[in-house]
Enzyme design. Structure first.
Site, mmCIF file in Angstrom:
data_model
loop_
_atom_site.group_PDB
_atom_site.id
_atom_site.type_symbol
_atom_site.label_atom_id
_atom_site.label_comp_id
_atom_site.label_asym_id
_atom_site.label_seq_id
_atom_site.Cartn_x
_atom_site.Cartn_y
_atom_site.Cartn_z
ATOM 1 N N ASP A 33 37.090 36.406 40.840
ATOM 2 C CA ASP A 33 36.202 35.305 40.466
ATOM 3 C C ASP A 33 34.752 35.613 40.832
ATOM 4 O O ASP A 33 34.480 36.186 41.888
ATOM 5 C CB ASP A 33 36.659 34.027 41.193
ATOM 6 C CG ASP A 33 35.998 32.774 40.634
ATOM 7 O OD1 ASP A 33 35.508 32.814 39.494
ATOM 8 O OD2 ASP A 33 35.972 31.756 41.347
ATOM 9 N N ASN A 81 40.440 30.655 29.831
ATOM 10 C CA ASN A 81 39.339 31.532 29.424
ATOM 11 C C ASN A 81 39.325 31.796 27.922
ATOM 12 O O ASN A 81 38.280 32.136 27.345
ATOM 13 C CB ASN A 81 39.426 32.879 30.145
ATOM 14 C CG ASN A 81 39.177 32.809 31.634
ATOM 15 O OD1 ASN A 81 39.665 33.651 32.389
ATOM 16 N ND2 ASN A 81 38.443 31.799 32.084
#
Length: 253
Positions: A33, A81
């Protein structure tokens, strides 16, 4: 070499020297991340951030080789995503495809896809299948590339697979309800046959799982690191292992 770099290397060597290899986690899950925030902070583009994050994967796997880790699961692309704008998603998929090809070509690691292939573009599916097939006989670290992965999706897919299997066997819903236990679900997960993660690392300072390995991480230890993924250093990795080794794992509440 700058003084700061020298001090960092000496400190990393000190931490590594005190690491108990018998207490190293055998399976590490990593939530990669912070690529976009790293790029913004450093004045780069989103694509540059994703590429820097992809390059960091090779370093991480090298550190895992050095510390006897056996399985690494890398969350590279979530199901959420896939809803990103096409102008960001397509370059990201290109980077992921090139990275997966690179991991397979390296020859040190066995690549295994975890996620829902059907929701990915045909080219991405092909790259993942080819990498997995090409590394079937590699004896190194098992690298799970989580692409098109979501924890809830995985559990739903496992239940669907279980139901279809028993339908083909002629098992009635009543009979299945009578025998169903957690092992039946585990046998249909993307990671079936693998040990559950001992340690889950998330970079960027976020302290949540976001759906990562929801079933498998029931007894995992978590380590949240403040740095963005492209800036993750060996000393950060070693600190995570040291922190894990210092904990007394309890498989309950």
């Amino acid at each position: 070499m700058k003084l700061r770099d020298l001090v960092y290397k000496l400190y990393a060597r000190r931490v590594e020297g005190r690491l108990d290899h018998d207490a190293v986690p055998k399976h590490i899950g990593v939530i990669l991340d912070g690529n976009r925030r790293w790029a913004k902070a450093s004045g780069g583009t989103t694509v540059q951030g994703h590429q820097a994050g992809a390059d960091k994967i090779y370093e991480l796997l090298g550190w895992c080789d050095e510390t006897d880790v056996e399985v690494v699961t890398l969350w590279m692309l979530s199901t959420d995503n896939l809803d990103r704008p096409e102008e960001e998603l397509r370059p990201l998929l290109n980077i992921i495809e090139n990275t997966v090809r690179g991991l397979a070509a390296d020859g040190r690691w066995r690549v295994h896809h975890v996620g829902n292939l059907d929701i990915l573009p045909a080219q991405t599916q092909s790259v993942l299948k080819e990498a997995e097939q090409a590394t079937l006989d590699v004896k190194g670290i098992l690298v799970n590339v989580a692409v098109g992965y979501g924890g809830r999706q995985e559990i739903a897919d496992a239940v669907r697979s279980l139901l279809l299997e028993h339908h083909e066997k002629g098992t009635s819903i009543e009979e299945l309800a009578e025998i169903l236990d957690i092992d039946h679900i585990s046998e249909h997960l993307y990671t079936r046959g693998q040990p559950d993660p001992d340690l889950v690392i998330r970079t960027s300072g976020e302290q949540r799982l976001s759906g990562f390995m929801l079933w498998q991480s029931a007894h995992s230890e978590y380590y949240f690191c403040e740095v963005f993924w492209p800036a993750f250093r060996k000393v950060d990795f070693l600190r995570a292992l040291r922190d894990y080794a210092a904990r007394h794992r309890r498989y309950g509440v």
